[in-house]
Design an enzyme around this catalytic site. Structure first.
Site, PDB file in Angstrom:
ATOM      1  CB  ALA A  10      -0.879   0.043   1.256  1.00 55.76           C
ATOM      2  NE  ARG A  15      12.299   5.016   1.268  1.00 54.47           N
ATOM      3  CZ  ARG A  15      12.311   3.976   2.287  1.00 54.47           C
ATOM      4  NH1 ARG A  15      13.599   3.798   2.828  1.00 54.47           N
ATOM      5  NH2 ARG A  15      11.221   3.223   2.575  1.00 54.47           N
ATOM      6  NE  ARG A 334       6.745  -2.510 -38.051  1.00 51.44           N
ATOM      7  CZ  ARG A 334       6.006  -1.717 -38.890  1.00 51.44           C
ATOM      8  NH1 ARG A 334       6.616  -1.614 -40.071  1.00 51.44           N
ATOM      9  NH2 ARG A 334       4.824  -1.530 -38.814  1.00 51.44           N
ATOM     10  CB  ALA A 381      19.607  -5.124 -53.084  1.00 51.08           C
ATOM     11  CG  ASN A 387       2.481  -2.002 -46.883  1.00 53.21           C
ATOM     12  OD1 ASN A 387       3.246  -1.235 -47.092  1.00 53.21           O
ATOM     13  ND2 ASN A 387       2.123  -2.719 -45.709  1.00 53.21           N
ATOM     14  CB  ALA A 424      16.951  -5.071 -61.920  1.00 53.48           C
ATOM     15  NE  ARG A 441      15.057  -2.174 -67.239  1.00 52.67           N
ATOM     16  CZ  ARG A 441      15.522  -3.217 -66.900  1.00 52.67           C
ATOM     17  NH1 ARG A 441      15.457  -3.676 -65.312  1.00 52.67           N
ATOM     18  NH2 ARG A 441      16.324  -4.266 -67.743  1.00 52.67           N
TER      19      ARG A 441
END
Ligand code: UD1
Ligand code: CA
Length: 466
Positions: A10, A15, A334, A381, A387, A424, A441
């Site tokens: 309690a 301190r 994550r 890489a 997302n 790539a 690309r």
């Protein structure tokens, strides 16, 4: 035998200089009070557990909810004797013995408590005090004995004279009382210096009444560290860290350092696993056998299976890693991620809510979020799953055997089917049929001589061949 346990919790804990109740400060991931509750939960002879709280420590109730505990309220903080009195209002009417524990002394073991109970019962004692030898007894109550070695009093720091302050045998705050001893609680008078009713005063009262008082003294203090200040908290943490780390070493785990490795109490580790310095393993983590956990890694509530290696400076949370997989260095895994067998997640790769199949590799500089990847995939890489459109999250599905070239953005929702290739530097916005090459690309154009026209003074003609 009917033993009730009363845990005193309690107090304000002034301190600590904190807005959080002292007993709720975390000690290796768990609130201080939860350690002691776990310890006494395992002792069958204790038929009731009462925790004394006050309006200052009301939140203890929530932290311990679901436990078999009765809470008692101390209305005014008038000291440890007053706290016990309030606690006893919730005790069994037919209790025979009361075990008192301080909520701020969390490291006592079941063995010690059981020995204390045995001594108390065997010796037919009225009070059995758990004492210990403190190299620095400051702030603990000293055990006062007569010339025959009989315990006659506990003298608190503030009331002790110079000679008494020298006494190194001190009160741990853990004791057993017979019903007879308890009946003298009301004889305790207020301490003039502090204005509190000291539970420790019951010792001299019972001694004077001819009741049997005994102290069981331990020569090590680790179990009895009382946490009053932040420094005490650190001291208790270090003691617990050593206890846990020694346990794992005794159970076949190699620790490359005992001081910097922090393993929380609810962690499991298989034998022949090696852990390097500065590793933190937090609650709910289960590490298999023959794993290697490299320096500066933190793992929270995750499962790492046999022979996996977690390389330096990785952070894994609420996820699982299958056997022989390799994570890191510098990986961020994550929550809700699953990494398959023999898969590789390399440096500066972040996963979130992502499944990685067996033998799949994302070795460098990628973000894979809300994605499901099959087996035997190569992620080049700089691959990024896009997302999130600012409102909703979308899923990326990549099937077995796919090869993603470097610096690819995958704009979800999208599915890349089996054995297809992505060139790539592509931005993928549409599903890719299996076995195809996707390339998105712009074609390269070379404008010859452009540089000389633009900055003639810098571009020199090549010397003519002689
Ligand atoms: C207490 C003992 C001391 C012992 C030490 C061991 C007394 C008077 N002194 O000192 O002999 O060496 O523990 O750690 O008992 N509490 C309440 N209500 C109150 C006051 C305290 O519930 O009105 C609780 C606190 O929350 C704490 C425990 O009792 O969990 C001990 O109180 P604390 O003030 O920390 O006592 P110490 O000065 O450490
Ligand atoms: Ca204390």
């Amino acid at each position: 035998m009917n033993i009730n346990a009363v845990i005193l919790a309690a107090g304000l804990g002034t301190r600590m200089k904190s807005s959080i109740p002292k007993v709720l400060h975390p000690l290796l991931g768990k609130p201080i009070i939860s350690h002691i509750i776990k310890t006494i939960e395992g002792i069958d002879r204790i038929s009731k557990r009462i925790v004394v709280i006050s309006k200052h420590t009301e939140s203890v109730r929530n932290v311990l909810s679901g436990k078999e505990i009765v809470f008692a309220m101390q209305t005014d903080l008038l000291g440890t004797a007053d706290a016990l009195k309030d606690g006893l209002k919730s005790s069994d009417s037919n209790f025979e013995h009361i075990l008192v524990l301080a909520g701020d002394a969390p490291l006592v073991t079941q063995t010690t408590i059981n020995t204390l109970i045995d001594t108390h019962i065997k010796g037919k004692n009225d009070i059995t005090i758990q004492s210990f030898v403190a190299p620095d007894p400051t702030s603990y109550g000293r055990i006062g004995k007569d010339e025959r070695g009989k315990v006659i009093a506990i003298i608190e720091e503030k009331d002790a004279d110079e000679n008494q302050r020298e006494i190194q045998e001190v009160n741990s705050g853990i004791y057993l009382f017979s019903a007879m001893a308890i009946s003298y609680l009301s004889d305790i008078t207020v301490n003039q210096l502090k204005g509190e009713y000291y539970l420790t005063d019951i010792v001299s009262i019972c001694h004077q009444k001819g009741l049997k008082v005994e102290a069981v003294c331990s020569d090590t203090m680790d179990e009895f560290i009382g946490i009053n200040s932040r420094f005490d908290l650190l001291t208790a943490q270090k003691a617990l860290q050593w206890r846990i780390n020694l346990y794992w070493m005794e159970n076949g785990v190699t620790l490359m350092d005992i001081d910097s490795i922090m393993i929380e109490p609810d962690v499991k580790i298989g034998s022949d696993t090696t852990i390097f310095p500065n590793v933190i393993l937090q609650a709910g983590t289960v590490i298999g056998r023959h794993c290697v956990i490299c320096p500066n890694t933190r793992i929270i509530n995750s499962v790492i299976k046999d022979k996996a290696i977690i390389k330096d400076s990785s952070f894994i949370e609420d996820s699982s890693v299958e056997s022989e997989a390799s994570i890191g260095p510098f990986s961020h895994i994550r929550p809700n991620s699953k990494i398959g067998q023999n898969a590789r997640i390399g440096n500066f790769v972040e996963l979130k809510n992502t499944i990685i199949g067996n033998n799949t590799k994302a070795s460098h500089l990628s973000y894979l979020g809300d994605a499901e990847l099959g087996n035997d995939i190569n992620i080049g890489a700089g691959t990024i799953t896009c997302n999130y459109d600012g409102v909703n999250k979308f899923k990326t599905t990549i099937k077995d055997g796919v090869f993603i070239g470097s610096d690819t953005q995958i704009v979800a929702p999208v599915t890349i089917n089996e054995n297809s290739f992505v060139a790539a530097g592509s931005t993928i916005t549409k599903d890719i049929p299996s076995g195809s090459l996707a390339i998105s690309r712009v074609k390269q154009t070379n404008l010859e001589g452009w540089a000389k026209k633009r900055i003639p003074h810098l571009i020199k003609d090549k010397p003519k061949d002689k």
